[in-house]
Design a protein around this motif. Sequence first.
Motif, PDB file in Angstrom:
ATOM      1  N   SER A  97       5.140  -2.126 -21.131  1.00  0.00           N
ATOM      2  CA  SER A  97       6.044  -0.967 -21.091  1.00  0.00           C
ATOM      3  C   SER A  97       6.060  -0.274 -19.733  1.00  0.00           C
ATOM      4  CB  SER A  97       5.579   0.039 -22.151  1.00  0.00           C
ATOM      5  OG  SER A  97       4.341   0.577 -21.744  1.00  0.00           O
ATOM      6  N   HIS A  98       6.652   0.909 -19.732  1.00  0.00           N
ATOM      7  CA  HIS A  98       6.761   1.750 -18.544  1.00  0.00           C
ATOM      8  C   HIS A  98       5.440   2.470 -18.237  1.00  0.00           C
ATOM      9  CE1 HIS A  98       7.515   3.861 -22.223  1.00  0.00           C
ATOM     10  NE2 HIS A  98       7.278   5.011 -21.624  1.00  0.00           N
ATOM     11  N   ILE A  99       4.446   2.307 -19.100  1.00  0.00           N
ATOM     12  CA  ILE A  99       3.107   2.882 -18.857  1.00  0.00           C
ATOM     13  C   ILE A  99       2.243   1.751 -18.306  1.00  0.00           C
ATOM     14  CG2 ILE A  99       1.065   3.923 -19.924  1.00  0.00           C
ATOM     15  CD1 ILE A  99       3.037   5.002 -22.114  1.00  0.00           C
ATOM     16  N   ILE A 100       1.834   1.890 -17.034  1.00  0.00           N
ATOM     17  CA  ILE A 100       1.171   0.774 -16.354  1.00  0.00           C
ATOM     18  C   ILE A 100      -0.192   1.228 -15.838  1.00  0.00           C
ATOM     19  CG2 ILE A 100       1.410  -0.911 -14.466  1.00  0.00           C
ATOM     20  CD1 ILE A 100       4.447  -0.657 -14.830  1.00  0.00           C
ATOM     21  N   PRO A 101      -1.262   0.856 -16.556  1.00  0.00           N
ATOM     22  CA  PRO A 101      -2.601   1.269 -16.119  1.00  0.00           C
ATOM     23  C   PRO A 101      -3.176   0.271 -15.117  1.00  0.00           C
ATOM     24  CG  PRO A 101      -2.475   0.823 -18.498  1.00  0.00           C
ATOM     25  CD  PRO A 101      -1.298   0.198 -17.864  1.00  0.00           C
ATOM     26  N   ILE A 102      -3.645   0.802 -13.977  1.00  0.00           N
ATOM     27  CA  ILE A 102      -4.310  -0.043 -12.973  1.00  0.00           C
ATOM     28  C   ILE A 102      -5.800   0.246 -13.121  1.00  0.00           C
ATOM     29  CG2 ILE A 102      -4.417  -0.680 -10.537  1.00  0.00           C
ATOM     30  CD1 ILE A 102      -1.705   0.778 -10.187  1.00  0.00           C
ATOM     31  N   LEU A 103      -6.540  -0.753 -13.575  1.00  0.00           N
ATOM     32  CA  LEU A 103      -7.952  -0.529 -13.896  1.00  0.00           C
ATOM     33  C   LEU A 103      -8.784  -0.452 -12.618  1.00  0.00           C
ATOM     34  CD1 LEU A 103      -8.183  -2.950 -16.955  1.00  0.00           C
ATOM     35  CD2 LEU A 103      -7.664  -0.500 -16.934  1.00  0.00           C
ATOM     36  N   MET A 104      -9.724   0.467 -12.615  1.00  0.00           N
ATOM     37  CA  MET A 104     -10.565   0.711 -11.433  1.00  0.00           C
ATOM     38  C   MET A 104     -12.017   0.398 -11.778  1.00  0.00           C
ATOM     39  SD  MET A 104      -8.809   2.207  -8.818  1.00  0.00           S
ATOM     40  CE  MET A 104      -7.236   1.364  -8.810  1.00  0.00           C
ATOM     41  N   ASP A 105     -12.802   0.116 -10.736  1.00  0.00           N
ATOM     42  CA  ASP A 105     -14.210  -0.229 -10.966  1.00  0.00           C
ATOM     43  C   ASP A 105     -15.060   0.982 -11.320  1.00  0.00           C
ATOM     44  OD1 ASP A 105     -13.644  -2.817 -10.391  1.00  0.00           O
ATOM     45  OD2 ASP A 105     -14.122  -2.618  -8.248  1.00  0.00           O
ATOM     46  N   SER A 106     -14.645   2.159 -10.861  1.00  0.00           N
ATOM     47  CA  SER A 106     -15.475   3.353 -11.094  1.00  0.00           C
ATOM     48  C   SER A 106     -14.594   4.604 -11.069  1.00  0.00           C
ATOM     49  CB  SER A 106     -16.517   3.479  -9.978  1.00  0.00           C
ATOM     50  OG  SER A 106     -15.847   3.681  -8.739  1.00  0.00           O
ATOM     51  N   GLU A 107     -15.166   5.677 -11.565  1.00  0.00           N
ATOM     52  CA  GLU A 107     -14.469   6.966 -11.532  1.00  0.00           C
ATOM     53  C   GLU A 107     -14.184   7.344 -10.077  1.00  0.00           C
ATOM     54  OE1 GLU A 107     -17.183   6.419 -13.353  1.00  0.00           O
ATOM     55  OE2 GLU A 107     -16.427   6.734 -15.382  1.00  0.00           O
ATOM     56  N   GLU A 108     -15.180   7.090  -9.225  1.00  0.00           N
ATOM     57  CA  GLU A 108     -15.069   7.447  -7.812  1.00  0.00           C
ATOM     58  C   GLU A 108     -13.882   6.717  -7.173  1.00  0.00           C
ATOM     59  OE1 GLU A 108     -18.343   6.033  -5.558  1.00  0.00           O
ATOM     60  OE2 GLU A 108     -17.872   7.257  -3.799  1.00  0.00           O
ATOM     61  N   GLN A 109     -13.770   5.435  -7.486  1.00  0.00           N
ATOM     62  CA  GLN A 109     -12.677   4.652  -6.912  1.00  0.00           C
ATOM     63  C   GLN A 109     -11.313   5.170  -7.406  1.00  0.00           C
ATOM     64  OE1 GLN A 109     -12.188   0.553  -8.173  1.00  0.00           O
ATOM     65  NE2 GLN A 109     -12.019  -0.095  -6.049  1.00  0.00           N
TER      66      GLN A 109
END
Length: 386
Positions: free
Chosen positions: A315-327
Amino acid sequence: MSDHWKQIEKEMESIRAKNLYRQCKVTTGIDFCSNDYLGLSKHPELALAFKNALENETVGSTAARLVRGHRQIMEDWENEFSLFVSSEASLTVANGFVANFGLIDTISDSRTMIFTDRLNHASILDGIRISGAIKKYYNHLDLDHLEEQLERAIVGEDTKSKKKIIVSESLFSMDGDKPNLQRLVALKKKYNTVLVLDEAHSFGVFGEKGRGMAFADLSREEIESIDYRIYTLGKSLGLEGGIIATTKLGRDHLVNRMRSFIFSTASMPAIYAAAIKSLSLLRNMGQERIHLLHIADILRMGLVEHGFAVAPTISHIIPILMDSEEQALYYSAELQKEGLDVRAIRPPTVPTPRLRVSLNATIQESDIRNLLANLIRIREGKKANF
Ligand SMILES: Cc1ncc(COP(=O)(O)O)c(C=O)c1O
């Protein structure tokens, strides 16, 4: 300092230490993070409808709807909305959170079993908690796991009399993916459960004329077999409010029993007048829906091509996964500097930190290219930091 404030201070220190500290930021830059999927919140015709309504109505509703807060415009809106989503009736409440929370609390008690997708929205989980119902998680989108749980529930003799409720989002707010709705309805029928479907993020974008995911994936008979559908005015409709679409009996029951409806001042009457306008605009925004899903495809493909970890969104919701909160925080801050409003979403909102890019129909292809180029630049420039 009292023990209470010492404890609060300690809690805040721990939040900061884990990079989970949050602050409200004044909105700037190109919107890559709101839920205003069709851009209706800034539509001049909607603003005008709201302004005109303010001249014809009291500004505040002055009381709960069961007292003096009810207006004809509220009934007109609910009738129009019900027709649009093929529901016998609907009830509008303060917001989508109240809709889920209040509904689930009202239809459940401590003998009810509620089967919930592990990633359902906080308003659903809190509704289960406050109702005292027995909560059964199933793994995200895993309807085999749901069926196993349902089977297990009917094996124990004493559980037979318990009411069973399945609740799921039709498009997951933080992941942009969806369950198999046909199977969900089939399970509801096979195990004789109540089904609550939250259409908050699909409404306006999916289904004929933006009617939501149920209309994209299900027959009319299947749609009508869903006991409660939850919508919100705060996303594609560009306003604020929550809507529960159900039967006439179901609505009547909520009006008589739902505490967050009964004991709360009705929303401003002008919102309902604006909602009627917003719905009339939304149903005719077919070109915007096509554009939105087109730019979502471009962004998704571009991210995958350049090696970003994209959750399996449709969909139009596109999550880009990150290695950490900091990143996640770092990327978000760097994008903000370029005027690109992308926000980091961190636990406890989601289990894994991410940039949640949510697109809206006012975004141009050139904005998507700009976003991609900046993501690549940030990654290349700062690789050494992570
Ligand atoms: C799936 C889902 N349901 C309900 C809500 C609550 O809706 P509202 O923002 O209108 O309170 C949200 C909010 O983001 C949501 O994501």
